[in-house]
Design a protein around this motif. Structure first.
Motif, PDB file in Angstrom:
ATOM      1  N   LEU A  80      -6.951 -12.274   7.386  1.00  0.00           N
ATOM      2  CA  LEU A  80      -6.052 -11.114   6.894  1.00  0.00           C
ATOM      3  C   LEU A  80      -6.134 -10.689   5.515  1.00  0.00           C
ATOM      4  O   LEU A  80      -6.259  -9.464   5.136  1.00  0.00           O
ATOM      5  CB  LEU A  80      -4.802 -11.484   7.050  1.00  0.00           C
ATOM      6  CG  LEU A  80      -4.307 -11.779   8.619  1.00  0.00           C
ATOM      7  CD1 LEU A  80      -2.762 -12.423   8.749  1.00  0.00           C
ATOM      8  CD2 LEU A  80      -4.487 -10.805   9.475  1.00  0.00           C
ATOM      9  N   ILE A  81      -6.109 -11.638   4.559  1.00  0.00           N
ATOM     10  CA  ILE A  81      -6.303 -11.120   3.132  1.00  0.00           C
ATOM     11  C   ILE A  81      -7.768 -10.638   2.665  1.00  0.00           C
ATOM     12  O   ILE A  81      -7.852  -9.533   2.279  1.00  0.00           O
ATOM     13  CB  ILE A  81      -5.889 -12.388   2.305  1.00  0.00           C
ATOM     14  CG1 ILE A  81      -4.422 -12.777   2.291  1.00  0.00           C
ATOM     15  CG2 ILE A  81      -6.215 -12.039   0.788  1.00  0.00           C
ATOM     16  CD1 ILE A  81      -4.105 -13.880   1.683  1.00  0.00           C
ATOM     17  N   ARG A 134      -9.930  -2.945   2.863  1.00  0.00           N
ATOM     18  CA  ARG A 134      -9.223  -1.869   3.277  1.00  0.00           C
ATOM     19  C   ARG A 134      -8.671  -1.166   2.129  1.00  0.00           C
ATOM     20  O   ARG A 134      -8.776  -0.038   2.050  1.00  0.00           O
ATOM     21  CB  ARG A 134      -8.160  -2.361   4.443  1.00  0.00           C
ATOM     22  CG  ARG A 134      -7.590  -0.971   4.807  1.00  0.00           C
ATOM     23  CD  ARG A 134      -6.211  -1.246   5.535  1.00  0.00           C
ATOM     24  NE  ARG A 134      -6.323  -1.973   7.130  1.00  0.00           N
ATOM     25  CZ  ARG A 134      -5.809  -2.905   7.355  1.00  0.00           C
ATOM     26  NH1 ARG A 134      -5.024  -3.419   6.673  1.00  0.00           N
ATOM     27  NH2 ARG A 134      -6.073  -3.340   8.497  1.00  0.00           N
ATOM     28  N   THR A 135      -7.954  -1.833   1.351  1.00  0.00           N
ATOM     29  CA  THR A 135      -7.402  -1.150   0.298  1.00  0.00           C
ATOM     30  C   THR A 135      -8.481  -0.675  -0.729  1.00  0.00           C
ATOM     31  O   THR A 135      -8.185   0.562  -1.211  1.00  0.00           O
ATOM     32  CB  THR A 135      -6.567  -2.224  -0.542  1.00  0.00           C
ATOM     33  OG1 THR A 135      -5.472  -2.807   0.496  1.00  0.00           O
ATOM     34  CG2 THR A 135      -5.475  -1.416  -1.587  1.00  0.00           C
ATOM     35  N   TYR A 188      -0.651  -3.702  -2.999  1.00  0.00           N
ATOM     36  CA  TYR A 188      -1.881  -3.017  -2.473  1.00  0.00           C
ATOM     37  C   TYR A 188      -1.216  -1.514  -2.277  1.00  0.00           C
ATOM     38  O   TYR A 188      -1.958  -0.528  -2.395  1.00  0.00           O
ATOM     39  CB  TYR A 188      -2.462  -3.462  -1.455  1.00  0.00           C
ATOM     40  CG  TYR A 188      -3.393  -4.500  -1.814  1.00  0.00           C
ATOM     41  CD1 TYR A 188      -3.586  -4.982  -3.127  1.00  0.00           C
ATOM     42  CD2 TYR A 188      -4.208  -5.460  -0.735  1.00  0.00           C
ATOM     43  CE1 TYR A 188      -4.385  -6.140  -3.362  1.00  0.00           C
ATOM     44  CE2 TYR A 188      -5.071  -6.202  -1.260  1.00  0.00           C
ATOM     45  CZ  TYR A 188      -5.015  -6.769  -2.304  1.00  0.00           C
ATOM     46  OH  TYR A 188      -5.847  -7.628  -2.818  1.00  0.00           O
ATOM     47  N   LYS A 243       1.557  -9.255  -1.515  1.00  0.00           N
ATOM     48  CA  LYS A 243       0.084  -8.658  -1.725  1.00  0.00           C
ATOM     49  C   LYS A 243       0.174  -7.139  -0.968  1.00  0.00           C
ATOM     50  O   LYS A 243      -0.399  -6.187  -1.568  1.00  0.00           O
ATOM     51  CB  LYS A 243      -0.791  -9.547  -1.188  1.00  0.00           C
ATOM     52  CG  LYS A 243      -2.239  -9.230  -1.728  1.00  0.00           C
ATOM     53  CD  LYS A 243      -3.251 -10.405  -1.392  1.00  0.00           C
ATOM     54  CE  LYS A 243      -3.034 -11.810  -2.238  1.00  0.00           C
ATOM     55  NZ  LYS A 243      -3.634 -11.708  -3.533  1.00  0.00           N
ATOM     56  N   LYS A 244       0.714  -7.198   0.174  1.00  0.00           N
ATOM     57  CA  LYS A 244       0.610  -5.751   0.780  1.00  0.00           C
ATOM     58  C   LYS A 244       1.555  -4.621   0.032  1.00  0.00           C
ATOM     59  O   LYS A 244       0.905  -3.703  -0.029  1.00  0.00           O
ATOM     60  CB  LYS A 244       1.237  -6.011   2.080  1.00  0.00           C
ATOM     61  CG  LYS A 244       0.173  -6.591   3.203  1.00  0.00           C
ATOM     62  CD  LYS A 244       0.813  -6.584   4.744  1.00  0.00           C
ATOM     63  CE  LYS A 244      -0.053  -7.352   5.828  1.00  0.00           C
ATOM     64  NZ  LYS A 244       0.726  -7.392   6.959  1.00  0.00           N
ATOM     65  N   THR A 297     -12.482  -4.062  10.481  1.00  0.00           N
ATOM     66  CA  THR A 297     -11.862  -3.422   9.048  1.00  0.00           C
ATOM     67  C   THR A 297     -12.994  -2.870   8.366  1.00  0.00           C
ATOM     68  O   THR A 297     -13.020  -1.684   7.718  1.00  0.00           O
ATOM     69  CB  THR A 297     -10.867  -4.399   8.192  1.00  0.00           C
ATOM     70  OG1 THR A 297     -10.071  -4.595   9.400  1.00  0.00           O
ATOM     71  CG2 THR A 297     -10.326  -3.674   7.181  1.00  0.00           C
ATOM     72  N   LEU A 340       1.502 -13.010   1.296  1.00  0.00           N
ATOM     73  CA  LEU A 340       0.666 -12.180   2.018  1.00  0.00           C
ATOM     74  C   LEU A 340       1.924 -10.446   2.019  1.00  0.00           C
ATOM     75  O   LEU A 340       1.233  -9.607   1.718  1.00  0.00           O
ATOM     76  CB  LEU A 340       0.644 -12.326   3.644  1.00  0.00           C
ATOM     77  CG  LEU A 340      -0.307 -11.192   4.221  1.00  0.00           C
ATOM     78  CD1 LEU A 340      -1.739 -10.960   3.615  1.00  0.00           C
ATOM     79  CD2 LEU A 340      -0.542 -11.539   5.710  1.00  0.00           C
ATOM     80  N   GLU A 341       2.964 -10.887   2.103  1.00  0.00           N
ATOM     81  CA  GLU A 341       3.911  -9.445   2.114  1.00  0.00           C
ATOM     82  C   GLU A 341       4.041  -8.996   0.845  1.00  0.00           C
ATOM     83  O   GLU A 341       3.916  -7.817   0.545  1.00  0.00           O
ATOM     84  CB  GLU A 341       5.299 -10.137   2.563  1.00  0.00           C
ATOM     85  CG  GLU A 341       6.360  -8.666   2.671  1.00  0.00           C
ATOM     86  CD  GLU A 341       7.663  -9.028   2.976  1.00  0.00           C
ATOM     87  OE1 GLU A 341       8.720  -8.042   3.157  1.00  0.00           O
ATOM     88  OE2 GLU A 341       8.041 -10.515   2.975  1.00  0.00           O
ATOM     89  N   LEU A 399      -7.369  -7.203   4.124  1.00  0.00           N
ATOM     90  CA  LEU A 399      -6.499  -6.311   3.410  1.00  0.00           C
ATOM     91  C   LEU A 399      -7.062  -5.868   2.121  1.00  0.00           C
ATOM     92  O   LEU A 399      -6.948  -4.771   1.638  1.00  0.00           O
ATOM     93  CB  LEU A 399      -5.406  -7.062   3.181  1.00  0.00           C
ATOM     94  CG  LEU A 399      -4.154  -6.409   2.404  1.00  0.00           C
ATOM     95  CD1 LEU A 399      -3.630  -5.056   3.248  1.00  0.00           C
ATOM     96  CD2 LEU A 399      -3.028  -7.330   2.009  1.00  0.00           C
ATOM     97  N   ASP A 422     -10.111 -11.585  -3.578  1.00  0.00           N
ATOM     98  CA  ASP A 422      -9.138 -11.393  -2.130  1.00  0.00           C
ATOM     99  C   ASP A 422     -10.155 -11.635  -1.121  1.00  0.00           C
ATOM    100  O   ASP A 422     -10.037 -11.864   0.155  1.00  0.00           O
ATOM    101  CB  ASP A 422      -8.209 -10.606  -2.139  1.00  0.00           C
ATOM    102  CG  ASP A 422      -7.037 -11.033  -2.999  1.00  0.00           C
ATOM    103  OD1 ASP A 422      -7.029 -12.124  -3.556  1.00  0.00           O
ATOM    104  OD2 ASP A 422      -6.124 -10.090  -2.979  1.00  0.00           O
TER     105      ASP A 422
END
Length: 895
Positions: free
Chosen positions: A103-104, A110-111, A72, A68-69, A142, A65-66, A107, A96
């Motif tokens: 969370l993914i 949002r991205t 993004y 991936k963030k 989100t 996840l880190e 994310l 995703d």
């Protein structure tokens, strides 16, 4: 990135990009993750790592996840400059958005909403549709915000795909945070839409009030702000709403408290029961008082809001005046705001307490605060008739202290008290006259002269007192001269004896022959003609009864106050201005230009060499382009100016739709003649309009060809001038012309080396080679409207700057024919008059100007009126700019 990741910012490797590329494609997960962190670190400090786009996107396929963030984050930053490559990431986004981990999913959506690339927007719709109905509330909340972002990019798409209905459905969601985000998104969409999007009904009202109890503090603010726009059907419904909102007054967050107060005040207008209103006022007082125990900045915001509230409902804090007494360690901005509120809350019941406070403040060391305190006493006297005598007693006590600035301020306010209560307190005039010698401020002198003239028949030696001022008549400021003229005329009409008769002749002669001030001269001629033709008519005009001045403590217009109260808790209530006065809304417009064609144009343009006037301009710059024909091109809110270099500041420029129109005036200077430009003639000049800099340009097509696709670029220059948007020139037919105002930004494209006024410009169209020409920058266009200084500030800055920062020059060919005309001419160019003094037979003028970034220029002009030759001295933190200013000052003097 964690606190241990600072090492990624300290790399000094050579060939860093190839090494990063290798690490990004490593088979080891940890190595790839470290490489992405290094890329993000480089991006953060401003390095261009866009060449690694494909390699970073390949790292999206991960469960970490880190990582991936981070990927993004990279995508959000570079997708706009690499729209074609950004498409590569779409499949991963879509995948995703269906990931088992909420969370993914959140994310991803949002991205995609943050990327703002049209091609990706098309693929965002289906994932967003799913996420709005997701089982997890985090994903739904989100997605709600993402709808507002999508509306910013493509409003029509949001309406066509039914996203607005989806948002409205979320208001009935069982999760309060989802409800709050849906309300926030709908409110934001409504702000940028002309059509009604979000209307609260009684059914919606109940749901929002229920959700508010379980929301976070910011969710409560969103809901309360939305509910404040709801108009209750009747008094009973208004009471029910207020009852549900009242518990929010006890909240720890001051934003929630202010939003609740706003909501209650609006609903109180519909409540008819006086008992209910009285109880609500009692309930609102403690939370408002509690806000004043917070930090100074929060206190100030609270005080600005309370200032509005007490103008509408003074009873709320009528018994709490003590909490507004100033503390010794309050910042000056808090003290002044407390002073204003104390004046508004002052009443016959508490005036003694208030006057004791004001008297105490008048003995403090802060001169500005002391002046305000003395003036506050006068304002209380004007507001409360029964307390006027006590206010005057306090003022007389302060005068006896013999502190110069206190005495002067007291005289100014006593003049206003005399106007408010004529023929009531004239017995104190003798005391005032004792302080005549100490007066040195224009407003205090003018006030004292007004008092002497108005009550000349009661002052035995009025002629002697006025005569003492007349000795320095030519050197006095205009305000004092005007009062002296009127006071002398009053004295003559009331006591037409020999002394006043000689005085009036001297004054009229001074005011008509010896002065350059048109206001003074015109008034003097009117008095002269009145006195010489009909003295009785002059008495009727000059000695007529004056209109009584009124209390100004509640100075806001009722309709303006209503609007400000409806905006409590926002910047509007702090500035005491409507949102429209300081926020420019620009509607979203889609960009439908074809990327490929623009890129092809730029490739064609970059060929060199080209023909031109000035070969010094850069020949390989990127250009902003406009497609043709476009009768009324509207700039894109998002700054997607296709064809602009994304790394330049120009690419993100937002150009106001309300672009000022070019007024008619002298013809623009020709910079590219038709003989040089193969029939294209360009005239241009830098101008300042409404506080902004524009390049006023005229394009004339004298060739036999149609010209279109105009683009412009500016070379690096002393003032860093660059285009603030694309060049808006439609297709030019043979024999036609087009005029435009190109917005400019300053200090974006600064050239090294000594300052100069050369502006090198390159212009291109689709049919001709690149044309280069040079223009001359006038520093006058940079002088901002806020360049005026107080005398004290001017002196302080002048003394604080070292002598090495002062540059002088003799302007041999310049001449000053009139001080007033010179001051007016300089003032029109935002060079402001500060003071004037005499030095032998010469006048010395002090002026101030300021350029963006707040750099001040202090100017001293020494000249003998009508005699060629002016000495100019400039002192500034940037003395290297002085030679350029000398040119501008010479130009102003020659106008």
């Amino acid at each position: 990135m964690s606190g241990h990741d600072s090492k990624y910012f300290s790399t000094t490797k050579k060939g860093e990009i190839p090494e990063l590329k290798e690490e990004l494609n490593s088979q080891y997960k940890d190595k790839r993750k470290d490489a992405v962190k290094k890329v993000i670190a480089a991006m953060t400090v401003g390095k261009d790592v866009s060449s690694l786009f494909t390699d970073v996107v390949n790292c999206m396929q991960t469960e970490n996840l880190e990582l991936k963030k981070l990927v993004y984050l990279y995508l959000i930053n570079y997708a706009k400059s690499q729209p074609d490559l950004a498409i590569l990431a779409v499949n991963t986004f879509v995948k995703d958005s269906q990931d088992p981990n909420p969370l993914i999913r959140a994310l991803a959506v949002r991205t995609m909403g943050c990327i703002r690339v049209d091609k990706i927007t098309e693929y965002l719709c289906d994932p967003l549709q799913r996420c709005l109905k997701d089982d997890d509330p985090y994903v739904r909340k989100t997605a709600a915000v993402c709808v507002a972002k999508l509306y910013d990019i493509n409003a029509e798409l949001v309406e066509d795909r039914g996203f607005l209905d989806g948002l409205k459905d979320l208001i009935s969601d069982n999760n309060p945070m989802v409800v709050a985000n849906a309300v926030a998104a709908l409110a934001e969409i409504q702000e940028s839409s002309i059509k009604p999007i979000f209307e609260i009904t009684s059914h919606t009202l109940a749901k929002l009030l229920t959700a508010m109890n379980e929301c976070t503090e910011w969710g409560q603010v969103f809901i309360l702000d939305a509910l404040s726009k709801y108009k209750a059907v009747d008094a009973r419904e208004a009471e029910n709403i207020v009852e549900r909102v009242t518990p929010r007054l006890q909240h720890a967050n001051c934003a929630v408290v202010l939003s609740a107060v706003k909501m209650i005040l609006i609903q109180m207008e519909l409540i008819t029961s006086t008992d209910v209103v009285r109880n609500l006022c009692k309930k609102m007082a403690p939370p408002l008082v509690t806000l004043l125990s917070a930090e100074s900045e929060i206190q100030y915001v609270a005080l600005r809001n309370i200032n509005l509230i007490v103008q509408r409902r003074p009873t709320i804090l009528a018994h709490e005046i003590k909490v507004f007494f100033c503390k010794y360690n309050d910042p000056i901005y808090v003290k002044l705001e407390k002073l204003e509120i104390m004046i508004k809350l002052a009443s016959d019941r508490n005036i003694d307490q208030v006057l004791l406070e004001f008297k105490e403040y008048a003995t403090e060391v802060d001169v500005d605060f002391v002046r305000k305190a003395v003036r506050a006493i006068g304002r209380c006297a004007i507001k409360l008739e029964r307390a006027a005598e006590r206010c005057i007693s306090v003022l007389l006590e302060l005068i006896k202290i013999k502190v110069n600035y206190v005495v002067q301020e007291a005289i100014i306010v006593i003049k206003d008290i005399f106007r408010r209560y004529p023929n009531t307190y004239e017995s104190i005039i003798a005391t005032l006259c004792e302080s005549l010698d100490t007066l040195d401020e224009p407003e205090a002198k003018a006030s004292m002269i007004w008092i002497i003239g108005e009550y000349a028949e009661r002052i035995d030696n009025a002629d002697e007192l006025l005569e003492s001022f007349l000795e320095s008549f030519p050197e006095e400021p205009a305000q004092v001269q005007l009062q002296l003229l009127t006071a002398t005329v009053k004295l003559f009409l009331k006591k037409p004896t020999e002394g006043p008769q000689q005085m009036i002749q001297a004054v009229l002669n001074n005011a008509t022959v010896e002065t350059d001030n048109p206001d003074l001269r015109d008034r003097a001629y009117i008095y002269w003609r009145l006195l010489s033709t009909d003295p009785e008519a002059a008495k009727d005009v000059v000695l007529t009864e004056k209109p009584v001045i009124s209390d100004d403590s509640n100075q806001l217009d009722s309709s303006l106050l209503d609007e400000l109260l409806s905006n409590i808790g926002t910047l509007s209530s702090v500035f005491h201005k409507t949102p429209e006065a300081f926020v420019t809304r620009v509607k979203t417009v889609q960009n439908t230009e074809d990327d490929d064609s623009v890129e092809g144009t730029e490739t064609g343009y970059s060929e060199s060499p080209s023909h031109g006037v000035d070969s010094g301009a850069s020949s390989n710059a990127q250009y902003g382009s406009t497609k043709s024909p476009a009768p009324a091109p509207v700039p894109d809110l998002l700054g997607d100016l296709i064809g602009l270099d994304n790394n330049s500041n120009n690419a993100n420029a937002i150009v106001s739709v309300d672009q000022p129109t070019e007024p008619s005036g002298p013809p623009l200077p020709v910079l590219l003649p038709a003989s040089t430009g193969q029939g294209l003639q360009i005239s241009a000049q830098l101008v300042r309009r409404d506080g902004e800099i524009f390049y006023s340009m005229l394009f004339e097509n004298n060739s036999q060809n149609i010209l279109d696709g105009f683009m412009i670029q500016f070379n690096k220059n002393t003032f860093g001038l660059a285009a603030g948007g694309p060049l808006q020139i439609p297709q030019l037919l043979p024999g036609s012309s087009s005029k435009t105002l190109l917005p400019m930004v300053a200090f974006q494209n600064i050239a090294p080396g000594p300052p100069n006024t050369v502006l090198q410009v390159a212009v291109k169209n689709n049919q001709q080679p690149v044309w280069y020409f040079s223009d001359k920058i006038s520093p006058l266009v940079f002088f901002t409207e806020d360049g005026r200084m107080e005398r004290s500030s001017f002196l302080e800055i002048w003394k604080s700057l070292p002598d090495t920062n002062e540059v002088s020059k003799d302007l041999v060919g310049s001449i000053m024919n009139s001080v007033d005309l010179t001051v007016d001419r300089f003032g029109a160019a935002n060079v402001f008059f500060i003071a004037k003094r005499k030095n032998a037979n010469q006048d010395v003028l002090y002026l101030s100007a300021k350029i963006p970034r707040g750099t001040p220029f202090l100017i001293e002009l020494t000249a003998a009126i009508g005699i060629p030759g002016i000495k100019c001295a400039i002192k500034s933190p940037s003395p290297e700019m002085a030679p350029l200013l000398f040119e501008a000052i010479e130009a102003l003097l020659k106008v």
